[in-house]
Design an enzyme around this catalytic site. Sequence first.
Site, mmCIF file in Angstrom:
data_model
loop_
_atom_site.group_PDB
_atom_site.id
_atom_site.type_symbol
_atom_site.label_atom_id
_atom_site.label_comp_id
_atom_site.label_asym_id
_atom_site.label_seq_id
_atom_site.Cartn_x
_atom_site.Cartn_y
_atom_site.Cartn_z
ATOM 1 N N GLY A 144 2.304 2.471 26.675
ATOM 2 C CA GLY A 144 1.566 1.349 27.252
ATOM 3 C C GLY A 144 2.396 0.567 28.249
ATOM 4 O O GLY A 144 3.575 0.854 28.482
ATOM 5 N N TYR A 145 1.783 -0.461 28.835
ATOM 6 C CA TYR A 145 2.490 -1.265 29.825
ATOM 7 C C TYR A 145 3.689 -1.988 29.210
ATOM 8 O O TYR A 145 4.782 -2.018 29.802
ATOM 9 C CB TYR A 145 1.540 -2.286 30.457
ATOM 10 C CG TYR A 145 0.523 -1.691 31.401
ATOM 11 C CD1 TYR A 145 0.786 -0.537 32.117
ATOM 12 C CD2 TYR A 145 -0.708 -2.309 31.586
ATOM 13 C CE1 TYR A 145 -0.145 0.003 32.981
ATOM 14 C CE2 TYR A 145 -1.660 -1.793 32.454
ATOM 15 C CZ TYR A 145 -1.375 -0.633 33.146
ATOM 16 O OH TYR A 145 -2.311 -0.113 34.010
ATOM 17 N N ASN A 171 3.883 -11.719 32.631
ATOM 18 C CA ASN A 171 3.335 -11.489 31.300
ATOM 19 C C ASN A 171 3.938 -10.282 30.597
ATOM 20 O O ASN A 171 3.973 -10.229 29.364
ATOM 21 C CB ASN A 171 1.812 -11.312 31.378
ATOM 22 C CG ASN A 171 1.398 -10.210 32.326
ATOM 23 O OD1 ASN A 171 1.608 -10.311 33.531
ATOM 24 N ND2 ASN A 171 0.800 -9.153 31.797
ATOM 25 N N CYS A 228 1.697 -13.812 25.769
ATOM 26 C CA CYS A 228 2.229 -14.226 27.073
ATOM 27 C C CYS A 228 1.771 -15.633 27.462
ATOM 28 O O CYS A 228 2.584 -16.474 27.888
ATOM 29 C CB CYS A 228 1.840 -13.214 28.147
ATOM 30 S SG CYS A 228 0.070 -12.844 28.250
#
Length: 341
Positions: free
Chosen positions: A11-12, A308, A147
């Site tokens: 994932g990111y 974020n 975030c």
Amino acid sequence: MIRAAIIGAAGYIGGELLRLLLGHPDVTVTAAVSASSTGRRVDGTHPNLRSLTDLTFCAMDRLGACDVLFHAGGHRAGMTVLPGLLDHGAVLVDLSGDFRLADPVVYERWYGVAHAAPRLLPTFVPGLPETQRKRLTQADRISVPGCMATAGILALQPLTAAGLVAGQVWVDARTGSSGSGGRPGEGNVHAERAGAMRVFAPAGHRHEAEIAEATGVEVGMSVTGVEAVRGVQVLCRVRLAEGVDERLVRDTYRLRYADEPFVRVVAQRRGLYRLPEPKILAGSNFCDVGFALGGRGREAVLVAALDNLVKGGAGNAVQCMNIRFGLPERRGLDFPGLHPN
């Protein structure tokens, strides 16, 4: 060397953890776990890591021994996965929302399901160095805040702790598309996201519970998705206590964050970037905080901005790891951001 493994590495957030940890002088990455990408090269999913690693994604049963285990899976995954890893011998750092709230009743209210491991909730230390540094030095279970919660807490906490805020706080947050993760969804396709400023949470976003728990004040929150890929900016509208003026607000921020390596007070009277702007923070672990007074000096807008995926996620997690293992907090996190970007 610290042996680090990542669950949810495709994932990111997982990609940001890999980027930071592969460049960390005191860390070696031993496993990048992904159920959906097992056997594929890491740099096929995260092309920015080309030539930096030959790692391939592995299944959970190939996790192996490590000193620190990062969980970057989705919400509701951590509370089912992590209980089975408590005897793994590693420091656990969870980046999902599953262990951010101490009360299982509050968790169920905001996440819509009963917590699968309620007894573990009090055992996790909030992964926010600016408020939990001492506890993090000995923490074996760490939960990194959301975030927007991180930005909101860092904007509010100096003033709320000093008793300078009166009444309820309203947090208006803006977030880029990477905050929704890399999985396709109706609201994430380019045709729907491009050019939009979509108020997807006009009231009652779950991060308001984290901000309220950390600051001790009543919080309302709205969230708007904007066209940026990275970045969070929050505007916290507060009523100041009697006798509070601009100088006291500024001095309170400066004193509180004077020794913080990743929080900068940005509240200038002139200039293009006179208040915190996420655009220049891309890739960095900084959170900039600032303020402006209005309402004849009785009201203030507190502003915070961060990336974020970094200070709002992976960077904060690495900063917590540095503290836990007795390393300098800035180790592996020196990238200053980009301008122009």
